[in-house]
Design a protein around this motif. Structure first.
Motif, short mmCIF file in Angstrom:
data_model
loop_
_atom_site.label_atom_id
_atom_site.label_comp_id
_atom_site.label_asym_id
_atom_site.label_seq_id
_atom_site.Cartn_x
_atom_site.Cartn_y
_atom_site.Cartn_z
N PRO A 14 0.82 -1.22 0.00
CA PRO A 14 0.00 0.00 0.00
C PRO A 14 0.84 1.25 0.00
O PRO A 14 1.91 1.31 0.59
N ARG A 15 0.34 2.28 -0.68
CA ARG A 15 0.97 3.59 -0.65
C ARG A 15 0.37 4.38 0.49
O ARG A 15 -0.83 4.33 0.73
N VAL A 16 1.21 5.14 1.19
CA VAL A 16 0.76 5.93 2.32
C VAL A 16 1.30 7.33 2.16
O VAL A 16 2.46 7.52 1.78
N ASN A 17 0.45 8.35 2.43
CA ASN A 17 0.93 9.72 2.36
C ASN A 17 2.11 9.93 3.29
O ASN A 17 2.16 9.35 4.38
N LYS A 21 2.91 8.09 7.34
CA LYS A 21 3.66 6.87 7.19
C LYS A 21 3.43 5.95 8.38
O LYS A 21 3.21 6.41 9.48
N TRP A 57 -6.84 -0.37 -2.05
CA TRP A 57 -7.34 0.71 -1.19
C TRP A 57 -7.52 0.24 0.25
O TRP A 57 -7.36 1.03 1.18
N GLU A 60 -4.10 0.29 1.93
CA GLU A 60 -3.72 1.69 2.18
C GLU A 60 -4.49 2.25 3.38
O GLU A 60 -3.92 2.95 4.24
N ALA A 63 -3.16 0.69 6.63
CA ALA A 63 -1.83 1.22 6.95
C ALA A 63 -1.92 2.64 7.48
O ALA A 63 -1.21 3.02 8.42
N ARG A 64 -2.80 3.44 6.91
CA ARG A 64 -2.90 4.84 7.33
C ARG A 64 -3.46 4.95 8.74
O ARG A 64 -2.92 5.69 9.58
N GLU A 139 -11.47 8.85 3.11
CA GLU A 139 -10.28 9.02 3.94
C GLU A 139 -10.69 9.71 5.24
O GLU A 139 -11.25 10.80 5.22
#
Length: 305
Positions: A14-17, A21, A57, A60, A63-64, A139
């Motif tokens: 997953p990508r995290v802002n 992180k 999603w 992500e 993780a967030r 979000e």
């Protein structure tokens, strides 16, 4: 557990802002406890694996919120129970469950936790739990979520203290003029919590919100009830804030409010250095501004009655 829970694998992590992180990337660390048996993987590694397996999603989102939980309180313990991530501090704070159409954060004592930003949107009927369902494309507000986690931890701590002291419910508290609870004067958290518990209607949530915010902003804050009002102060420095219920609003007074930036709007020529804000039902709560005022006030010489 719901039948639509899935552990489907994905090809990418997953990508995290950057601002959100996971703890390993931000320096925050959590204790890890697993129920997988001796020699098994730690809870944190199992959570890492769940995030990786979910991907997309849902990975992500999980993780967030994990990162936000650990930012809210680095002392949180990560656990693995019921085949799901669990975050605990003085008891379970929340669980993280992945379903086909939602990532669900279930707060164990959510019904008792103030939620001024109205993040809870699921499991609203019960007397104990509350949940946040995050769907694809949604979000959760980071600052509001961290405040909710901190409030949940504060609620856990209150419950632990009551259990240790053998505290029990007493008769109904008398409400004075304007609906202000009549609480015997006393030092410490217990009389303040008794006052907050007796605040009527919507004012109860405001009281819990203020208390959690002050505890978070001023570690080791001193508390007391004086003149049927909660007082907050710093040891050796004096009191910097009080709370009082009136008929249509909750009054939050800063004893050195004239020195705050910006100066709170409430005040009269007779109030000297004191300034205040009046919070009415339905008012939008500016948590960032309130936190800034509390931090400034706590750093100033306080008021000694």
């Amino acid at each position: 557990m719901s039948e639509d829970k899935t552990n489907s694998k994905a090809k990418r992590a997953p990508r995290v802002n950057r601002a959100d992180k996971p703890a390993a990337a931000t320096g925050a660390k959590a204790k890890s406890v697993a129920t997988a048996g001796a020699g098994g993987p730690s809870a944190s590694r199992l959570i890492d694996q769940r995030i990786s397996d979910l991907g997309g999603w849902r990975g992500e989102a999980l993780a967030r919120v994990r990162a936000l939980i650990l930012q809210a309180d680095p002392q949180v313990t990560e656990e693995w129970k019921w085949n799901n991530p669990v975050w605990s501090h003085h008891g379970i704070v929340c669980t993280g469950e992945a379903y086909t159409k939602a990532v669900k954060l279930t707060f164990a004592r959510g019904a008792s936790v103030p939620d001024p930003s109205r993040l809870f949107n699921s499991s609203l009927e019960g007397n104990t739990r509350r949940a946040i369902d995050i769907h694809e494309g949604e979000e959760v507000d980071g600052d509001a979520f961290k405040a909710l986690v901190a409030a949940a931890i504060a609620q856990n701590l209150t419950s632990v203290k009551k259990a240790r002291s053998g505290a029990h419910e007493v008769g109904p508290v008398k409400l004075l003029s304007g609906g202000n609870p009549q609480i015997a004067k006393g030092d410490g958290d217990a009389p303040v919590q008794a006052y907050i518990a007796a605040m009527p209607g919507w004012k109860h949530d405001i009281g819990r919100w203020i208390d959690a915010l002050v505890v978070r902003a001023v570690p080791g804050v001193c508390k007391a009830v004086k003149w049927n009002s909660p007082f907050y102060g710093v040891a050796g420095r004096g009191w910097f804030l009080s709370v009082h219920c009136l008929t249509k609003y909750v009054k939050v007074t800063f004893f050195r409010g004239l020195s705050l930036q910006p100066v709170p709007s409430g005040g009269t020529p007779k109030s000297k250095d004191a300034r205040w804000i009046d919070i009415y039902e339905g008012d939008a709560l500016d948590e960032a501004q309130m936190t800034a005022w509390v931090e400034q006030a706590a750093a100033l010489p306080g008021w000694a009655p």
